[in-house]
Design an enzyme around this catalytic site. Structure first.
Site, mmCIF file in Angstrom:
data_model
loop_
_atom_site.group_PDB
_atom_site.id
_atom_site.type_symbol
_atom_site.label_atom_id
_atom_site.label_comp_id
_atom_site.label_asym_id
_atom_site.label_seq_id
_atom_site.Cartn_x
_atom_site.Cartn_y
_atom_site.Cartn_z
ATOM 1 N N ASP A 1 -26.914 48.462 35.102
ATOM 2 C CA ASP A 1 -27.854 49.536 35.430
ATOM 3 C C ASP A 1 -27.541 50.790 34.619
ATOM 4 O O ASP A 1 -28.430 51.394 34.005
ATOM 5 C CB ASP A 1 -27.793 49.872 36.924
ATOM 6 C CG ASP A 1 -28.451 48.821 37.807
ATOM 7 O OD1 ASP A 1 -29.338 48.104 37.302
ATOM 8 O OD2 ASP A 1 -28.082 48.731 38.992
ATOM 9 N N HIS B 1 -31.645 46.309 30.968
ATOM 10 C CA HIS B 1 -30.645 45.838 31.931
ATOM 11 C C HIS B 1 -30.069 44.498 31.476
ATOM 12 O O HIS B 1 -28.842 44.288 31.500
ATOM 13 C CB HIS B 1 -31.308 45.702 33.305
ATOM 14 C CG HIS B 1 -30.397 45.229 34.387
ATOM 15 N ND1 HIS B 1 -29.732 46.088 35.236
ATOM 16 C CD2 HIS B 1 -30.044 43.981 34.778
ATOM 17 C CE1 HIS B 1 -29.009 45.396 36.094
ATOM 18 N NE2 HIS B 1 -29.190 44.104 35.839
ATOM 19 N N GLU B 2 -30.936 43.572 31.041
ATOM 20 C CA GLU B 2 -30.465 42.253 30.612
ATOM 21 C C GLU B 2 -29.650 42.350 29.326
ATOM 22 O O GLU B 2 -28.643 41.651 29.169
ATOM 23 C CB GLU B 2 -31.657 41.315 30.411
ATOM 24 C CG GLU B 2 -32.453 41.025 31.668
ATOM 25 C CD GLU B 2 -31.604 40.442 32.787
ATOM 26 O OE1 GLU B 2 -30.625 39.709 32.485
ATOM 27 O OE2 GLU B 2 -31.901 40.724 33.951
ATOM 28 N N HIS C 1 -26.172 43.222 30.208
ATOM 29 C CA HIS C 1 -25.379 42.085 30.694
ATOM 30 C C HIS C 1 -24.750 41.328 29.518
ATOM 31 O O HIS C 1 -23.609 40.860 29.609
ATOM 32 C CB HIS C 1 -26.250 41.120 31.504
ATOM 33 C CG HIS C 1 -26.434 41.518 32.932
ATOM 34 N ND1 HIS C 1 -25.386 41.823 33.771
ATOM 35 C CD2 HIS C 1 -27.567 41.646 33.685
ATOM 36 C CE1 HIS C 1 -25.856 42.125 34.978
ATOM 37 N NE2 HIS C 1 -27.175 42.037 34.954
ATOM 38 N N GLU D 1 -23.665 44.485 38.085
ATOM 39 C CA GLU D 1 -25.012 45.042 38.211
ATOM 40 C C GLU D 1 -25.002 46.558 38.008
ATOM 41 O O GLU D 1 -25.878 47.117 37.333
ATOM 42 C CB GLU D 1 -25.594 44.710 39.582
ATOM 43 C CG GLU D 1 -26.032 43.266 39.741
ATOM 44 C CD GLU D 1 -27.080 42.857 38.719
ATOM 45 O OE1 GLU D 1 -28.115 43.549 38.595
ATOM 46 O OE2 GLU D 1 -26.850 41.874 38.019
#
Length: 485
Positions: free
Chosen positions: A205, A136-137, A140, A201
């Protein structure tokens, strides 16, 4: 107010200081610039993003409990690289590091830096859950969500943008501090700057789950972990730190659950490395040694199988309490059954040194170093054992070779400085110490160390004098740039 001012100063420094360091960073990094017409790149070119990330990383080293643990670093980096290798839109190398904090949290910022709280692995049930947060990070970063936020704010003042970056840094490392900044500013816009948007987000995801699946993990673990966090919100007034910067509305939980159903069920064997890393964190970072001993003894009574990692955690807790006679047979058994395991090698070395058998530790690690040269766990333990055995020249040579391959390794630099000091090589010691201080942004102290180094250089060593004087000028210039802001 002092905290807010400090972080704003830092981030203003990042924007200005990046002009100084972007060229060296660009020279050191190989990547192809994508289409410069994208909005994020208009606001923040890749080379400047990397430069800002380096400055922020420097500040985190100086202000946060970053863990220099070669075994945990090796594990985290291995998982991180496996995910990055299966991610799309990777524009520069990623780096992963640990923060000693029991809160469930992870964060990513400019230039591919990903920080992980020890509390995350302590609370994850399996490796796929742990990897799901990293994926997930990484998403980003690859989707440049923070750079997009700058694009959204580009019509505002430079101070607002600097404050936004300040909030990001404050919140990801110490979420309570970030909330304090929100309260101080009392603006809704500040809140939006400190958190990822719902769309960001959702994108992280979606892309993170795909990366997780591509890397061979169980993509459904993303849903499991978010469901676990959502359950904690119901029973706690204070939500997990991860949710302060990663909002979790009910719609997001539902969306992740639906997406997870699109991936095949993947039955994963329990990862020994994950469980060993978790036991190490529980034993050495999340509990006092005596409490950890009680915890692992309790867990061993309740588990009749797959208790290898629990034994390892117990051995660490005993070792850290100097109960060497109790720790030794446990570690001997573990190492006998798995002699190449880095977790066991590291802790067995600690045991030998605690038993005042540093010479034996050097012999033990010399063969392993031939087998895996410049592996950070083996090499740094080898160098440390050599220092303890008063084989200082050996330690120096080991570390010089290691730092040629990993020139930015902070613990390696610290150990090399120790090796110089033990040999009374004071010019080299002060120069190496300056290098360590510079990694924390302490340029004034670094300049002082270089000045001390010059005092120990012989008049005939003209080349070394010139090099140190150039280094002194560089550190003073960097300090002036920071002080001018």
């Amino acid at each position: 107010m002092q905290l807010k001012s400090a972080f704003i100063t830092l981030c203003t420094a990042a924007l200005t200081f990046s002009l100084l360091v972007s060229e060296p960073l660009k020279a050191q990094t190989n990547f192809t610039l994508p289409d410069l017409g994208t909005s994020a790149l208009q606001a923040l070119p890749l080379e400047k993003e990397q430069a800002i990330g380096e400055v922020m990383m420097m500040q985190i080293r100086g202000s946060s409990p970053v863990i220099n643990d070669p075994v945990l670093d090796e594990y985290l980096t291995t998982i991180g690289r496996k995910l990055v290798a299966n991610a799309n839109d990777v524009r520069f190398p990623f780096s992963f590091f640990w923060i000693n904090n029991s809160e469930i949290n992870a964060f990513a910022f400019y230039g591919g830096h990903v920080g992980v709280h020890t509390g995350l692995i302590a609370q994850a049930d399996n490796e796929s859950q742990f990897a799901s947060v990293l994926g997930h990070e990484i998403a980003h970063v690859t989707q440049r969500h923070l750079a997009r936020r700058i694009q959204q704010q580009q019509d505002n003042s430079a101070l607002t943008i600097a404050g936004m970056i300040a909030g990001i840094l404050a919140t990801v490392v110490a979420p309570d501090a970030g909330i304090a900044i929100i309260s101080a500013s009392q603006t809704q816009s500040a809140f939006s700057q400190l958190t990822h948007s719902r769309s960001a987000e959702q994108e992280a995801d979606r892309i993170g789950m795909q990366t997780l699946n591509n890397a061979g993990f169980d993509a459904r673990a993303s849903s499991e972990f978010l469901t676990k966090l959502a359950a904690q919100i119901r029973y706690k007034y204070k939500p997990p730190a991860f949710l302060l910067t990663h909002p979790l509305p009910e719609s997001r939980v539902s969306d992740v659950r639906l997406r997870a159903e699109q991936f095949p069920v993947r039955l994963m064997n329990a990862s020994l490395e994950f469980n060993l890393a978790k036991s190490r964190v529980l034993a050495r970072y999340d509990n006092k040694p005596e409490n950890a001993e009680d915890l692992f003894k309790k867990l061993l009574r309740e588990n009749n199988y797959n208790n290898t990692a629990l034994k390892y955690g117990l051995a660490i807790s005993l070792l850290d309490q100097k109960k060497l006679d109790e720790a030794a047979p446990i570690l001997d058994e573990l190492l006998k059954n798995d002699p190449k395991n880095l977790f066991y090698i590291d802790t067995h070395t600690d045991l030998l040194i605690a038993q005042e058998k540093a010479d034996e530790a050097v012999k033990f690690l010399a063969d392993l170093n031939q087998y895996r040269p410049n592996n950070q766990v083996i090499t740094l333990n080898y160098a440390n054992a050599a220092l303890e055995a008063e084989q200082y020249e050996l330690a120096e040579n080991i570390l010089k070779s290691f730092l040629l391959e990993k020139p930015d390794h902070n613990l390696g630099k610290q150990l090399l400085a120790d090796a110089y000091k033990k040999q009374d090589k004071l010019a080299s010691y002060h120069e190496a110490n300056a290098d360590v201080l510079a990694q924390y942004g302490a340029y004034l102290k670094a300049a002082d160390e270089v000045q001390k180094a010059l005092n120990f250089v012989e008049p005939t060593q003209l080349v070394k004098q010139q090099r140190l004087k150039a280094l002194l000028t560089q550190y003073r210039l960097l300090q002036k740039e920071l002080a001018r802001l």
